[in-house]
Scaffold this active site. Structure first.
Site, mmCIF file in Angstrom:
data_model
loop_
_atom_site.group_PDB
_atom_site.id
_atom_site.type_symbol
_atom_site.label_atom_id
_atom_site.label_comp_id
_atom_site.label_asym_id
_atom_site.label_seq_id
_atom_site.Cartn_x
_atom_site.Cartn_y
_atom_site.Cartn_z
ATOM 1 N N HIS A 375 7.053 76.683 20.664
ATOM 2 C CA HIS A 375 6.074 75.690 20.237
ATOM 3 C C HIS A 375 5.856 75.780 18.743
ATOM 4 O O HIS A 375 5.562 76.856 18.219
ATOM 5 C CB HIS A 375 4.745 75.909 20.978
ATOM 6 C CG HIS A 375 3.741 74.839 20.694
ATOM 7 N ND1 HIS A 375 2.450 75.102 20.327
ATOM 8 C CD2 HIS A 375 3.861 73.493 20.709
ATOM 9 C CE1 HIS A 375 1.802 73.951 20.142
ATOM 10 N NE2 HIS A 375 2.639 72.963 20.369
ATOM 11 N N HIS A 376 6.023 74.651 18.050
ATOM 12 C CA HIS A 376 5.761 74.546 16.619
ATOM 13 C C HIS A 376 4.740 73.451 16.372
ATOM 14 O O HIS A 376 5.107 72.290 16.213
ATOM 15 C CB HIS A 376 7.051 74.199 15.857
ATOM 16 C CG HIS A 376 8.029 75.332 15.754
ATOM 17 N ND1 HIS A 376 9.315 75.158 15.296
ATOM 18 C CD2 HIS A 376 7.910 76.656 16.041
ATOM 19 C CE1 HIS A 376 9.944 76.330 15.292
ATOM 20 N NE2 HIS A 376 9.120 77.255 15.751
ATOM 21 N N GLU A 377 3.463 73.787 16.369
ATOM 22 C CA GLU A 377 2.443 72.810 15.963
ATOM 23 C C GLU A 377 2.303 72.912 14.452
ATOM 24 O O GLU A 377 1.941 73.962 13.931
ATOM 25 C CB GLU A 377 1.108 73.097 16.657
ATOM 26 C CG GLU A 377 -0.045 72.203 16.185
ATOM 27 C CD GLU A 377 0.270 70.707 16.261
ATOM 28 O OE1 GLU A 377 0.610 70.225 17.345
ATOM 29 O OE2 GLU A 377 0.201 70.033 15.215
ATOM 30 N N HIS A 445 6.357 65.947 19.727
ATOM 31 C CA HIS A 445 5.042 65.318 19.944
ATOM 32 C C HIS A 445 4.503 64.768 18.626
ATOM 33 O O HIS A 445 4.852 65.257 17.563
ATOM 34 C CB HIS A 445 4.072 66.317 20.568
ATOM 35 C CG HIS A 445 4.250 66.403 22.052
ATOM 36 N ND1 HIS A 445 3.223 66.243 22.945
ATOM 37 C CD2 HIS A 445 5.372 66.573 22.802
ATOM 38 C CE1 HIS A 445 3.687 66.329 24.178
ATOM 39 N NE2 HIS A 445 4.983 66.539 24.119
ATOM 40 N N GLU A 446 3.651 63.740 18.744
ATOM 41 C CA GLU A 446 3.186 62.986 17.572
ATOM 42 C C GLU A 446 4.374 62.597 16.690
ATOM 43 O O GLU A 446 4.415 62.914 15.497
ATOM 44 C CB GLU A 446 2.133 63.779 16.774
ATOM 45 C CG GLU A 446 0.854 64.037 17.535
ATOM 46 C CD GLU A 446 0.943 65.265 18.456
ATOM 47 O OE1 GLU A 446 1.663 66.207 18.096
ATOM 48 O OE2 GLU A 446 0.309 65.269 19.522
ATOM 49 N N GLU A 464 6.753 62.470 22.676
ATOM 50 C CA GLU A 464 5.467 61.940 23.118
ATOM 51 C C GLU A 464 5.362 60.520 22.553
ATOM 52 O O GLU A 464 6.119 59.652 22.999
ATOM 53 C CB GLU A 464 4.342 62.862 22.661
ATOM 54 C CG GLU A 464 3.039 62.628 23.404
ATOM 55 C CD GLU A 464 1.892 63.428 22.814
ATOM 56 O OE1 GLU A 464 1.919 63.721 21.614
ATOM 57 O OE2 GLU A 464 0.950 63.743 23.567
ATOM 58 N N GLU A 470 -2.581 64.179 28.912
ATOM 59 C CA GLU A 470 -3.588 65.001 28.231
ATOM 60 C C GLU A 470 -4.887 64.215 28.024
ATOM 61 O O GLU A 470 -5.960 64.794 27.974
ATOM 62 C CB GLU A 470 -3.061 65.544 26.899
ATOM 63 C CG GLU A 470 -2.816 64.489 25.848
ATOM 64 C CD GLU A 470 -2.296 65.070 24.524
ATOM 65 O OE1 GLU A 470 -2.149 66.287 24.399
ATOM 66 O OE2 GLU A 470 -2.032 64.272 23.619
HETATM 67 CA CA CA Z 1 -0.551 64.264 21.590
#
Ligand code: CA
Length: 666
Positions: A375-377, A445-446, A464, A470
């Site tokens: 995971h890379h936020e 995502h985003e 996403e 969510e």
């Molecule tokens: Ca999102």
């Protein structure tokens, strides 16, 4: 895990020909038709402006619409001259390493119109491709003396729809495209993102989008006040310019799917056909599958992303998830909040929190045959991410992490640029290409709205860019809870742009940490969504505790995520949809059928099955007393024998569904 052999991806050219049929110059009107002759594009030069028009079976769908640009370097819309027109045709097949079906037919007639601005001598070409189920066109800037580096202030492409159709779209300002699709007449829309889906009064369906968004800004369209005539609005840089380019170069394709029924929109492969062939040679590390994750527990406030007494991503908890995955036939486990920086969003992509031992969990996952999803936020800090990205991918590759979920939760990238701007498009591409070098698949995502790049980079698995599950866990004051019709619209809108990481499969429909939100479906609909919403990596979103001892969980643990065929027996946008898909690795079919807030009965002929064999049909359906508000957990599981001649009566509760496994009998 279904290993995708490289031979699967061998380009199977059954028949390919590309022939320049004729070449003329100076004509003011040119046309090209689809292979079946039904769709026709005509270009006209009128008073120095270049227009295109689209007809289907003689009826005008798009009236004369302007082509061209306003550049900082000068005008490329007026005073134009057609210098040359060339025609060619293509008829070939290619195989997808993963997808909604194996083989894709690429069959079109092409017309290339070369244009020159008569004073400046700046040149461009418009390339039109006409397929039996729609069209695509793009601009190309050849190498030339009078145009080298240039700035697009506006792309002037118009889409002048001949009628004021009913449409489905989201506003272009909605963050990360996580919005409810609105049903409006074209004349009522403001500026919207594509895909923009249309239904005509006489039962024609169309979807406007783009293909192969590379080094450009994403497409939005604006209705000219009170009419069905749309203008292009490219997502700008913070400085106001739209795109910086250098010739030779090309724009993305503008695409319009045109079909006789809503279901066929889902089967059009124009977007994929207009992307470049695969650029990754060894695909042996690219896999598909189901995953669970340390994630929903953050929404229910059982866990935190940051370290502390309720930290979710601990070594111990991750091992518990890996054990569950191995036991229940999941191929992956997502771990969010493993890395330092969640307290102040000064995120590190290489340093773990002290209670998360990356080496230990990845070694354990490998022993259990489960893939750890990294995971890379980035929190939108692209600069910080790009500084660490290569080292981070290297670390993951060393530890056998081949799939990474990236995230960009921030209104602006680097506090400045929009996700859909040329800046964003360039960054996301950098990530996909660098990840491929380290044998890493991406779940973005985003993102910027997808445009079919997975054909060229099959490590871009899913994205996403959708208001996913969510939102059903979020507090109502930020708009939580997806309405029951949401997922009956998504396949026909966002779904046309490619795989969606919607994350269906929540079993506890209430979030105990917040008073208001709900998953507004029945439990059976959660199962059916696993077939209806396509993703090559499909998440079962709930906490693992919530699946224990529930017989309905069998559907989730059996449903594949890679298909050889897809059919759409029922399709009514915003009301109901049924999709049947054949497993890529067996002879079995899986069906998902869902409805909006209305309960309904649908009759499903099983005419897609092989003839002369029996199938065991296992149905997971709403109980007769099921209702999404008052009794959502009522599920009946039934088994019957069926053949190609059978018809099943599906009884869907309010916001309900049916999921079916069809196992071929020997
Ligand atoms: Ca999102």
């Amino acid at each position: 895990m279904s290993k995708l052999n490289t031979h699967l991806f061998t380009l199977l050219i059954i028949l390919t020909y590309t022939v320049v049929i004729s070449c003329s110059s100076g004509k003011n009107r040119t046309t090209v038709s689809s292979p079946n002759g039904k769709i026709e594009i005509q270009t006209s030069k009128i008073n120095g402006n270049l227009y295109y028009q689209i007809k289907r079976e003689g009826k005008v769908l798009i009236e004369n619409s302007l082509l061209g640009f306003s550049l900082k370097e000068g005008n490329l819309t007026n005073n134009l001259k057609i210098t040359k027109t060339q025609y060619s045709t293509e008829d070939s097949y290619w195989d997808q390493p993963w997808g909604e079906e194996t083989s894709v037919h690429n069959h079109y007639n092409q017309m290339r119109v070369s244009v020159e601005e008569q004073l400046s001598k700046m040149k461009f070409e418009v390339v039109f491709r006409v397929f039996d189920d729609g069209i695509g066109f793009r601009y190309e800037f050849p190498k030339q003396d009078n145009l080298n580096e240039f700035t697009i202030l506006d792309e002037n492409t118009e889409f002048n729809f001949a009628q004021n159709h009913k449409s489905w779209s989201i506003d272009h300002n909605i963050q990360y495209y996580e919005g409810i699709y609105e049903t409006k007449y074209l004349s009522e829309i403001d500026t919207v993102s594509t895909p923009l889906t249309l239904e005509s009064e006489d039962g024609l369906f169309m979807a406007l989008h783009e293909a192969n968004l590379t080094n450009y800004a994403s497409l939005n369209v604006t209705a000219t006040e009170g009419t069905s005539k749309l203008k292009t609005y490219l997502t700008p840089w913070s400085t106001g310019e739209k795109v910086f380019l250098s010739a030779p170069c090309v724009t993305p394709w503008r695409t319009l799917i045109i079909t006789d029924n809503a279901g066929d929109l889902l089967l059009s492969r124009i977007m994929l056909n207009l992307n470049d062939p695969c650029r990754i040679e060894d695909l042996s590390w690219i896999t598909t599958g189901r995953y669970i994750g340390i994630w929903w527990g953050m929404h229910t406030k059982d866990y935190t992303w940051h370290t502390g007494p309720k930290h979710g991503a601990t070594t111990e908890n991750t091992i518990r998830y890996i054990d569950f995955a191995a036991e229940h036939n999941f191929q992956g486990v997502l771990v969010e909040g493993w890395n330092k920086g969640w307290d102040d969003f000064n995120l590190s992509f290489t340093e773990s929190y002290p209670d998360f031992d990356l080496k230990k969990v990845t070694k354990y996952a490998k022993e259990k045959g489960v893939l750890l999803l990294g995971h890379h936020e980035t929190a939108g800090n692209v600069e910080n991410y790009e500084q660490q990205m290569e080292e981070a991918f290297q670390l993951y590759q060393e530890n056998g992490v081949h799939l990474v979920k990236t995230g960009y939760v921030a209104h602006l990238l680097n506090g400045k640029e929009l996700h859909g701007s040329q800046f964003g498009v360039q960054h996301y591409r950098k990530v996909i290409e660098l990840a491929a070098q380290y044998q890493i698949m991406i779940n973005n995502h985003e993102p910027v709205m997808p445009t079919g790049l997975q054909r060229t980079y099959p490590n871009l698995m899913t994205q996403e860019g959708v208001r996913g599950q969510e939102w059903d866990a979020a507090h109502v004051d930020i708009g939580g809870g997806n309405p029951p019709n949401h997922t009956t619209i998504l396949p026909f809108t966002r779904g046309l742009a490619g795989p969606m990481d919607f994350t269906p499969g929540t079993f506890h429909l209430i979030n105990p940490s917040l008073p208001t939100p709900r998953v507004w479906t029945t439990l059976a609909k959660q199962l059916a969504l696993g077939v209806v919403l396509y993703s090559p990596w499909q998440m079962a979103s709930d906490k693992i505790e919530n699946y224990k001892d529930n017989p309905a969980f069998e559907f989730i643990t059996s449903c594949p995520t890679n298909w050889s065929e897809t059919v759409v027996p029922h399709a009514k946008i915003g009301e109901y949809v049924t999709i049947a898909r054949k497993d890529r690795d067996s002879e079995n079919w899986y069906v998902g059928s869902i409805t909006n807030e209305e309960s309904r009965s649908l009759s499903l002929p099983l005419n897609f099955l092989d003839s002369n064999v029996t199938y065991k049909a296992k149905l997971f359906r709403d109980g007769d007393d099921a209702d999404y508000k008052t009794n959502p957990y009522s599920v009946l599981i039934e088994e019957i024998e069926v053949t190609v001649d059978s018809t099943l009566d599906l009884n869907l509760a309010t916001s309900g569904g049916t999921a079916i496994i069809l196992t071929k009998q020997e």
